[in-house]
Design a protein around this motif. Structure first.
Motif, mmCIF file in Angstrom:
data_model
loop_
_atom_site.group_PDB
_atom_site.id
_atom_site.type_symbol
_atom_site.label_atom_id
_atom_site.label_comp_id
_atom_site.label_asym_id
_atom_site.label_seq_id
_atom_site.Cartn_x
_atom_site.Cartn_y
_atom_site.Cartn_z
ATOM 1 N N GLN A 284 0.809 -1.219 0.000
ATOM 2 C CA GLN A 284 0.000 0.000 0.000
ATOM 3 C C GLN A 284 0.841 1.267 0.000
ATOM 4 O O GLN A 284 0.582 2.191 -0.776
ATOM 5 C CB GLN A 284 -0.959 -0.013 1.192
ATOM 6 N N LEU A 285 1.843 1.347 0.865
ATOM 7 C CA LEU A 285 2.637 2.568 0.925
ATOM 8 C C LEU A 285 3.409 2.790 -0.369
ATOM 9 O O LEU A 285 3.518 3.922 -0.864
ATOM 10 C CB LEU A 285 3.588 2.523 2.116
ATOM 11 N N THR A 286 3.948 1.716 -0.925
ATOM 12 C CA THR A 286 4.638 1.831 -2.209
ATOM 13 C C THR A 286 3.674 2.288 -3.294
ATOM 14 O O THR A 286 3.998 3.165 -4.111
ATOM 15 C CB THR A 286 5.264 0.481 -2.605
ATOM 16 N N TYR A 287 2.473 1.730 -3.293
ATOM 17 C CA TYR A 287 1.458 2.095 -4.284
ATOM 18 C C TYR A 287 1.079 3.571 -4.148
ATOM 19 O O TYR A 287 0.949 4.290 -5.149
ATOM 20 C CB TYR A 287 0.233 1.206 -4.103
ATOM 21 N N ILE A 288 0.913 4.029 -2.917
ATOM 22 C CA ILE A 288 0.574 5.438 -2.682
ATOM 23 C C ILE A 288 1.675 6.351 -3.206
ATOM 24 O O ILE A 288 1.418 7.349 -3.891
ATOM 25 C CB ILE A 288 0.333 5.678 -1.183
ATOM 26 N N SER A 289 2.920 6.036 -2.910
ATOM 27 C CA SER A 289 4.027 6.901 -3.325
ATOM 28 C C SER A 289 4.171 6.946 -4.840
ATOM 29 O O SER A 289 4.596 7.959 -5.399
ATOM 30 C CB SER A 289 5.333 6.428 -2.686
ATOM 31 N N GLU A 290 3.814 5.867 -5.515
ATOM 32 C CA GLU A 290 3.937 5.816 -6.974
ATOM 33 C C GLU A 290 2.772 6.500 -7.672
ATOM 34 O O GLU A 290 2.906 6.931 -8.822
ATOM 35 C CB GLU A 290 4.016 4.366 -7.433
ATOM 36 N N ASN A 291 1.624 6.609 -7.001
ATOM 37 C CA ASN A 291 0.421 7.117 -7.662
ATOM 38 C C ASN A 291 -0.088 8.444 -7.110
ATOM 39 O O ASN A 291 -1.088 8.959 -7.601
ATOM 40 C CB ASN A 291 -0.694 6.070 -7.565
ATOM 41 N N CYS A 292 0.588 8.981 -6.104
ATOM 42 C CA CYS A 292 0.223 10.295 -5.557
ATOM 43 C C CYS A 292 1.465 11.180 -5.514
ATOM 44 O O CYS A 292 1.955 11.537 -4.421
ATOM 45 C CB CYS A 292 -0.388 10.143 -4.161
ATOM 46 N N PRO A 293 2.001 11.550 -6.657
ATOM 47 C CA PRO A 293 3.297 12.246 -6.694
ATOM 48 C C PRO A 293 3.278 13.647 -6.099
ATOM 49 O O PRO A 293 4.339 14.180 -5.762
ATOM 50 C CB PRO A 293 3.612 12.305 -8.195
ATOM 51 N N GLY A 294 2.096 14.247 -5.959
ATOM 52 C CA GLY A 294 2.031 15.626 -5.479
ATOM 53 C C GLY A 294 1.814 15.787 -3.997
ATOM 54 O O GLY A 294 1.584 16.903 -3.513
ATOM 55 N N LEU A 295 1.917 14.685 -3.234
ATOM 56 C CA LEU A 295 1.653 14.773 -1.795
ATOM 57 C C LEU A 295 2.639 15.709 -1.099
ATOM 58 O O LEU A 295 3.847 15.602 -1.261
ATOM 59 C CB LEU A 295 1.731 13.391 -1.149
ATOM 60 N N VAL A 296 2.066 16.605 -0.292
ATOM 61 C CA VAL A 296 2.856 17.517 0.538
ATOM 62 C C VAL A 296 2.782 17.093 2.000
ATOM 63 O O VAL A 296 3.713 17.326 2.770
ATOM 64 C CB VAL A 296 2.351 18.966 0.371
ATOM 65 N N GLU A 297 1.664 16.449 2.375
ATOM 66 C CA GLU A 297 1.472 15.956 3.741
ATOM 67 C C GLU A 297 1.006 14.508 3.678
ATOM 68 O O GLU A 297 0.147 14.158 2.871
ATOM 69 C CB GLU A 297 0.416 16.777 4.477
ATOM 70 N N LEU A 298 1.547 13.674 4.559
ATOM 71 C CA LEU A 298 1.177 12.261 4.579
ATOM 72 C C LEU A 298 1.127 11.762 6.021
ATOM 73 O O LEU A 298 2.054 11.967 6.797
ATOM 74 C CB LEU A 298 2.191 11.431 3.788
ATOM 75 N N GLY A 299 0.015 11.091 6.370
ATOM 76 C CA GLY A 299 -0.134 10.474 7.679
ATOM 77 C C GLY A 299 -0.470 8.999 7.525
ATOM 78 O O GLY A 299 -1.526 8.662 7.005
#
Length: 459
Positions: A284-299
């Motif tokens: 899941q975390l790898t998938y999020i990082s690959e598909n949400c490139p514009g994240l400025v905040e992550l929890g």
């Protein structure tokens, strides 16, 4: 002296509602654009002719429902409910909710907003009274601890006009799966011109299962363009896969809280975070990082035992990330727990994470390859998750409290500002400065990207 009704632009008191003399009309208030009713279990405050408040213990949902309905044309922000009515139920039911009077009262209130009720069924079309003329055109809707189950959710898309809605928070509401499913169907059949423009969606639910997960996925797939998403699933065994939101929102998301737990953590040595596993780290975390490139905040929660293998590469992949909230803290070995309470190295955990997040490049000094650490984009790292208790208590607890308080302190967020300084060899290393504890109050002086600290667990 009480305000004249026509001068109100905002109404909102946590435990009671502001009203006015019984002789005054509750109909159209031209300036009323924001209404916030914290507790739906008491009657509004009323004022006698001299302007002095007169308080009754009984709540009148008819009054509030009519107030909302009669001011539908100009009302833009509506918040109903509060966690203060839910906390005791949550604790007594071991993390579940036996929704109290507040949830049931909302059904009566809703009937007076134009929703279905027994008297209106004979004069209705599809369960919605014919008298409904002006739907609510809100920019912001926040519902907490209410009953939004099937009989209400079917008429929601007709009572609420969702096209202008930008902020939608649905927290601890019974029947959420019905409402999300209904909205997904409604949004899916809406023309592009009238499609919802929701930018900020926050969802918290207790005792969630596969039916709710499916409904949540359908809802998130029924529109696009979210910039902020917070999903907190309490009392669950798993989480939906993040593909349920990345397909429609991955390119636009800037703020993401994605967390689930089996229940409230009540012991130093207990793990409750569902996502704190190696499986999550590598999927899941790898998938999020690959598909949400514009994240400025992550929890998110992580598996502290395997931080480098999965967490670090994923976080490094988010080149714009400035604020990272690791929402769980490691379990403590039993031998370290006793009386007095253990000294827990929370700052050390944060420093290790900050150090590992640094990337390395190789420079050559002659024929010798020398690794050079490069600072990462993260400027604020926080360990722990905010609860309602943190939210209501601005200042941290005292140092001389008992073991329960010590556990609360250990699990509460601690905010560390990261700055990088060269060591004696000229290598950059992170220097952490604690700038807050418990809530983000005061942290805004050091970092502006703090939206991920607005959602919170009940306990």
């Amino acid at each position: 002296m009480a305000k004249h009704p026509d001068t109100f632009s905002e109404l909102g008191v946590e435990y009671q509602t502001v009203s006015w003399s019984s002789q005054a009309s509750v109909k159209s208030l031209p300036k009323l654009h924001s209404l916030e009713l914290g507790s739906l279990v008491r009657k509004p405050v009323q004022f006698d002719p001299s302007g002095r408040p007169v308080v009754s213990r009984d709540f009148s949902p008819d009054w509030v429902g009519r107030l909302i309905y009669d001011n539908a044309s100009q009302l833009r922000r509506l918040k109903l409910g509060t966690e203060s009515c839910l906390i005791n139920s949550y604790i007594e039911n071991g993390g579940g909710l036996d929704h109290p009077t507040q949830a049931k009262t909302f059904r009566k209130l809703y009937a007076n907003m134009g929703g279905p009720n027994e008297e209106a069924q004979l004069q209705s079309v599809d369960g919605v009274p014919k008298a409904v003329i002006t739907p609510l055109c809100l920019n912001s809707l926040h519902l907490i601890g209410l009953d939004v189950s099937l009989t209400l959710s079917e008429s929601f898309p007709r009572i609420f006009k969702f096209a202008p809605l930008e902020t939608f928070y649905l927290e601890s509401c019974v029947g959420s799966e019905d409402l999300l499913e209904s909205l997904a169907v409604s949004f899916g059949s809406t023309s592009i011109d009238h499609a919802p423009k929701i930018k900020d969606f926050r969802f918290r639910h207790e005792e969630s299962g596969s039916i709710l997960h499916d409904a949540l996925g359908k809802f998130l797939s029924s529109f696009s363009g979210l910039q902020s998403l917070a999903i907190l699933l309490d009392g669950t065994r798993d989480m939906p896969h993040p593909r349920c939101f990345t397909h429609k929102h991955g390119d636009t998301l800037k703020t993401l809280v994605w967390d689930g737990r089996s229940g409230a953590r009540t012991d130093f040595g207990v793990r409750t975070a569902i996502l704190a596993s190696e499986t999550f780290v590598h999927s899941q975390l790898t998938y999020i990082s690959e598909n949400c490139p514009g994240l400025v905040e992550l929890g998110v929660s992580i598996d502290w035992r395997h931080t480098y293998q999965g967490v670090v590469p994923s976080i490094r992949n988010l080149k714009l990330l400035r604020t990272l909230n690791i929402r769980n803290v490691p379990e403590c070995p039993e031998e370290s727990i006793g009386s007095p309470p253990p000294i827990l190295p929370t700052e050390q955990y944060a420093r290790i994470a900050a150090t590992q997040l640094m990337e390395s490049t190789v420079e050559f000094e002659g024929i010798v390859a020398v690794p050079r650490p490069i600072p990462c984009s993260v400027k604020l790292i926080t360990t722990g998750a905010i609860t309602y208790r943190n939210h209501r208590t601005v200042l941290p607890v005292d140092d001389d409290e008992d073991l329960d308080e010590e556990l609360h302190k250990y699990l509460s967020p601690r905010f560390f500002l990261i700055k990088y300084h060269p060591d004696a060899l000229g290598h950059m290393k992170p220097l952490l400065t604690e700038v807050g504890m418990g809530t983000s109050y005061g942290v805004e002086a050091f970092e502006q990207n703090l939206s991920i600290f607005q959602p919170y667990w009940l306990n």
